[in-house]
Enzyme design. Structure first.
Site, PDB file in Angstrom:
ATOM      1  N   ILE A  71      20.151  -9.471 -43.578  1.00 12.27           N
ATOM      2  CA  ILE A  71      20.514  -8.694 -44.767  1.00 12.27           C
ATOM      3  C   ILE A  71      21.351  -9.539 -45.722  1.00 12.27           C
ATOM      4  O   ILE A  71      21.141  -9.538 -46.925  1.00 12.27           O
ATOM      5  CB  ILE A  71      21.309  -7.416 -44.376  1.00 12.27           C
ATOM      6  CG1 ILE A  71      20.497  -6.562 -43.398  1.00 12.27           C
ATOM      7  CG2 ILE A  71      21.678  -6.628 -45.623  1.00 12.27           C
ATOM      8  CD1 ILE A  71      19.225  -5.980 -43.942  1.00 12.27           C
ATOM      9  N   ASN A  80      27.409  -7.293 -35.094  1.00 12.50           N
ATOM     10  CA  ASN A  80      26.413  -6.337 -35.571  1.00 12.50           C
ATOM     11  C   ASN A  80      27.058  -5.471 -36.640  1.00 12.50           C
ATOM     12  O   ASN A  80      28.068  -4.817 -36.382  1.00 12.50           O
ATOM     13  CB  ASN A  80      25.926  -5.465 -34.405  1.00 12.50           C
ATOM     14  CG  ASN A  80      25.105  -4.275 -34.880  1.00 12.50           C
ATOM     15  OD1 ASN A  80      24.431  -4.332 -35.900  1.00 12.50           O
ATOM     16  ND2 ASN A  80      25.161  -3.182 -34.133  1.00 12.50           N
ATOM     17  N   GLY A  81      26.475  -5.459 -37.832  1.00 10.56           N
ATOM     18  CA  GLY A  81      27.006  -4.598 -38.887  1.00 10.56           C
ATOM     19  C   GLY A  81      27.079  -5.301 -40.223  1.00 10.56           C
ATOM     20  O   GLY A  81      26.440  -6.325 -40.453  1.00 10.56           O
ATOM     21  N   GLU A  82      27.871  -4.732 -41.116  1.00 14.17           N
ATOM     22  CA  GLU A  82      28.103  -5.304 -42.445  1.00 14.17           C
ATOM     23  C   GLU A  82      29.572  -5.125 -42.809  1.00 14.17           C
ATOM     24  O   GLU A  82      30.146  -4.058 -42.589  1.00 14.17           O
ATOM     25  CB  GLU A  82      27.249  -4.618 -43.520  1.00 14.17           C
ATOM     26  CG  GLU A  82      25.757  -4.555 -43.223  1.00 14.17           C
ATOM     27  CD  GLU A  82      25.079  -5.910 -43.262  1.00 14.17           C
ATOM     28  OE1 GLU A  82      25.723  -6.887 -43.693  1.00 14.17           O
ATOM     29  OE2 GLU A  82      23.908  -5.993 -42.849  1.00 14.17           O
ATOM     30  N   ARG A  93      18.565 -10.677 -34.753  1.00  9.26           N
ATOM     31  CA  ARG A  93      18.970 -10.590 -36.149  1.00  9.26           C
ATOM     32  C   ARG A  93      17.977  -9.857 -37.044  1.00  9.26           C
ATOM     33  O   ARG A  93      16.784 -10.164 -37.046  1.00  9.26           O
ATOM     34  CB  ARG A  93      19.198 -11.988 -36.725  1.00  9.26           C
ATOM     35  CG  ARG A  93      19.820 -11.934 -38.123  1.00  9.26           C
ATOM     36  CD  ARG A  93      20.079 -13.294 -38.711  1.00  9.26           C
ATOM     37  NE  ARG A  93      20.807 -13.160 -39.964  1.00  9.26           N
ATOM     38  CZ  ARG A  93      20.837 -14.048 -40.932  1.00  9.26           C
ATOM     39  NH1 ARG A  93      20.178 -15.190 -40.779  1.00  9.26           N
ATOM     40  NH2 ARG A  93      21.513 -13.832 -42.033  1.00  9.26           N
ATOM     41  N   LEU A  94      18.507  -8.897 -37.796  1.00  9.06           N
ATOM     42  CA  LEU A  94      17.825  -8.317 -38.947  1.00  9.06           C
ATOM     43  C   LEU A  94      18.570  -8.840 -40.170  1.00  9.06           C
ATOM     44  O   LEU A  94      19.693  -8.435 -40.446  1.00  9.06           O
ATOM     45  CB  LEU A  94      17.865  -6.789 -38.912  1.00  9.06           C
ATOM     46  CG  LEU A  94      17.271  -6.067 -40.127  1.00  9.06           C
ATOM     47  CD1 LEU A  94      15.775  -6.328 -40.239  1.00  9.06           C
ATOM     48  CD2 LEU A  94      17.536  -4.560 -40.056  1.00  9.06           C
ATOM     49  N   CYS A 109      22.086  -5.863 -36.593  1.00 10.27           N
ATOM     50  CA  CYS A 109      21.534  -6.648 -35.506  1.00 10.27           C
ATOM     51  C   CYS A 109      21.761  -5.958 -34.173  1.00 10.27           C
ATOM     52  O   CYS A 109      22.217  -4.827 -34.102  1.00 10.27           O
ATOM     53  CB  CYS A 109      22.211  -8.025 -35.464  1.00 10.27           C
ATOM     54  SG  CYS A 109      22.264  -8.857 -37.061  1.00 10.27           S
TER      55      CYS A 109
END
Length: 605
Positions: free
Chosen positions: A48, A68-70, A45-46, A2
């Site tokens: 996932i 932002n991230g995973e 937001r993207l 994101c």
């Protein structure tokens, strides 16, 4: 994956619209503002993980967060710490872990991340960045506190930031600006492996390092080939598997035909036998599709060849470059953009081989330092003769001897940069400001590091987060694609520090241990391939697609670069052919072109 932004205070509708425009490409699935206790948070937001429940800003009675991230170990953390969840998102895991452990929770996170966490009780905002700097995070205290995933978010909301021209000079000398510094006055980067605590009551900021890579070198070195190979195999399988599984969407992989991406794909099919792989075929250029197709056939992946041309580059180039918000010298921003664009038409999460070179010895400069005395003797014998003959073939023996002679004519920091970014260190008009004299810092001068380790650590703190990760972040985020890099897995890179240097550079063989592991999974001679980057001919690009831009910007009577470098020197040595080898000349010209484009787009706002 994101984009995030935040600022103390209420921002008006015009400012909100500017922030939304600046970060919308990072999060096409939704953009959300929320004001909490007089602090404005924004998230693009993207989706996932947890498409339905993962919207941000995320808030509890105690904490608010934009992230932002995973976090790849989020399910494990739920079980280990008995977290009571209302959603299935890794964002909520961070919040509950902080509520339970405080700032110690940041050490528990395994993944790529940049986040802002607001503790309502303590009246503190924490800005946190992952260990290696995979995800970007900028901040400024000019307007109280503002932060964001990209420069443009901060600047679009609070115009008026000035250029730091001393830092621009450093960029031209070295290819990037080191540490927290940026090319803007009053905008800084949160350092990798750190969390910064902003106290809302006294308006101070305190910087804390929660992870220190150098500490992992202070162990008995692994020297046995079989032991190292077995451990590498196990750790890398785990690194790849967690990146395949931590997604609600299909995860594919780039397959270039080289050592790193081949290993990623070989181990990814163990977790997903139906893996989709993607290879790039470029018009009149970079093409490893034949080798990649053979590997894909062996691994039984569902293989796609992505055809990329640069027919629209003249129209796209300023957009590609200005997305970085700063001048950048790496020509591979061009293929990276087009490859990400092509891959995004098929999926939204993809594995890549980033980090294999930096942690396992892939660059030629590591061999230079590993074989320093031998090569210095060769240079002393042949260097004088090689200077009498010019060549435009950068891979010829003569060209290599020329570069070797140049390398050994320098010392310390100048020598390192001649073998890495290779820009304007020797240009007249520069006062040689030392902003990142890494090799004299305590951690790098320590006797526990050999010359190869010092060089790799220099890359780790500089080129890796400042150039390579930034390039991939912007290229993928411009195209709503998430890139995941198994080689920068927490456990894997910590373990890599324990390897004896000979298992990384064996004689003149780069990435020795990775080549050995490649033999286990890939038939044929792939593991023998030399290091080859994601290449594009800068000479062709400047003389063809970018010719008009190049002519208009660099033949100007009043270029911006003249503030830093003697203009006659550039005209005599760079704008006029024949004085420098083509590689150095065109690389320098591209750096100057990028500087001029960035400056024009910065000052017109």
């Amino acid at each position: 994956m994101c984009g995030i932004f935040g600022a103390i205070g209420t921002i008006d509708s015009g400012q909100r619209e500017n922030v939304k425009k600046a970060l919308q490409h990072r999060g096409p699935d939704g953009q959300y503002f929320k004001e909490i206790d007089g602090i404005t948070f924004f998230h693009a937001r993207l989706s996932i993980i947890d498409v339905a429940g993962g919207n941000q800003p995320f808030e509890t009675d105690r904490v608010a967060i934009v992230f932002n991230g995973e976090i790849y170990n989020y399910k494990e953390l739920i079980q280990t710490h008995n977290l009571q969840m209302k959603t299935a998102s890794d964002t909520e895991v961070i919040v509950h872990l902080y509520e339970k452990m405080g700032t110690a929770c940041f050490q528990e996170l395994d993944g790529m991340f940049a986040l802002a966490l607001y503790d309502k009780l303590e009246k503190k905002i924490f800005l946190v960045r992952d260990r290696v700097g995979k995800k970007p995070l900028y901040y400024s205290q000019k307007n109280g506190l503002a932060f964001g995933s990209e420069y443009q978010a901060i600047i679009s909301c609070f115009p008026g930031f000035q250029i730091n021209e001393q830092h621009v000079q450093w960029h031209l000398q070295k290819g990037f600006v080191a540490g927290e510094n940026t090319v803007y006055q009053d905008i800084f980067e949160v350092l990798p492996g750190h969390f910064y605590c902003y106290n809302l009551q006294d308006k101070t900021i305190h910087k804390n390092q929660y992870w220190h890579f150098e500490s992992y070198f202070d162990v008995p070195k692994i020297k046995d080939n079989n032991t190292a190979l077995e451990q590498l195999d196990r750790l890398f399988q785990q690194a790849v598997s967690k990146r395949v599984l931590a997604s609600d969407f299909e995860v594919g992989a780039f397959l270039s035909g080289g050592i790193d991406s081949s290993l990623v794909c070989a181990l990814a099919v163990k977790t997903n036998p139906n893996l989709k792989t993607f290879t790039v075929k470029m018009k009149d250029g970079f093409d490893e599709s034949a080798t990649a197709a053979l590997i894909a056939k062996q691994l039984k992946t569902t293989h796609h060849e992505l055809y990329v041309d640069y027919d629209s580059l003249a129209d796209d180039y300023e957009k590609i470059l200005t997305a970085y918000g700063e001048p950048i010298v790496d020509e591979s921003i061009v293929p990276s953009f087009y490859v990400a664009k092509a891959a995004s038409e098929h999926l939204r999460v993809i594995l890549n081989g980033d980090g294999g070179d930096e942690f396992f010895g892939g660059y030629r400069r590591y061999s230079l330092y590993k074989n320093y005395n031998k090569l210095k003797a060769i240079s002393a014998i042949g260097g004088g003769v090689s200077k009498l003959i010019s060549t435009s073939d950068k891979n010829s023996a003569l060209a290599k001897l020329n570069r070797l002679s140049d390398f050994f004519s320098l010392q310390g920091e100048a020598q390192y940069f001649s073998a890495s970014t290779d820009l304007f260190f020797d240009a007249p008009g520069f006062s040689q400001v030392k902003d990142l004299n890494y090799l004299s810092q305590d951690s790098f001068s320590s006797k526990k590091f050999d010359s190869v380790e010092r060089t790799m650590l220099t890359d780790f703190h500089g080129i890796l987060p400042k150039v390579l990760f930034k390039k991939m972040d912007i290229a993928t985020m411009q195209n709503a694609l998430e890139g995941r890099s198994p080689f920068i897995d927490k456990s894997l890179i910590e373990w890599s520090a324990s390897l004896d240097t000979n298992l990384k550079i064996n004689g003149f063989t780069s990435k020795y241990l990775l080549r050995e592991l490649n033999k286990k999974y890939i038939d044929g001679a792939v593991y023998k391939l030399p290091k080859k980057g994601f290449e594009i001919s800068v000479k062709d690009m400047l003389n063809q697609q970018l010719h008009e831009l190049y002519r208009d910007y660099l033949h100007s009577s009043n270029p911006y670069y003249a503030n830093f470098i003697d203009q006659k020197y550039i005209q005599d040595f760079y704008l006029t052919p024949g004085k420098l080898n083509d590689v150095k000349r065109y690389k320098g010209l591209l750096a100057l072109l990028n500087l001029e484009i960035w400056h024009k787009n910065t000052t017109k706002k």
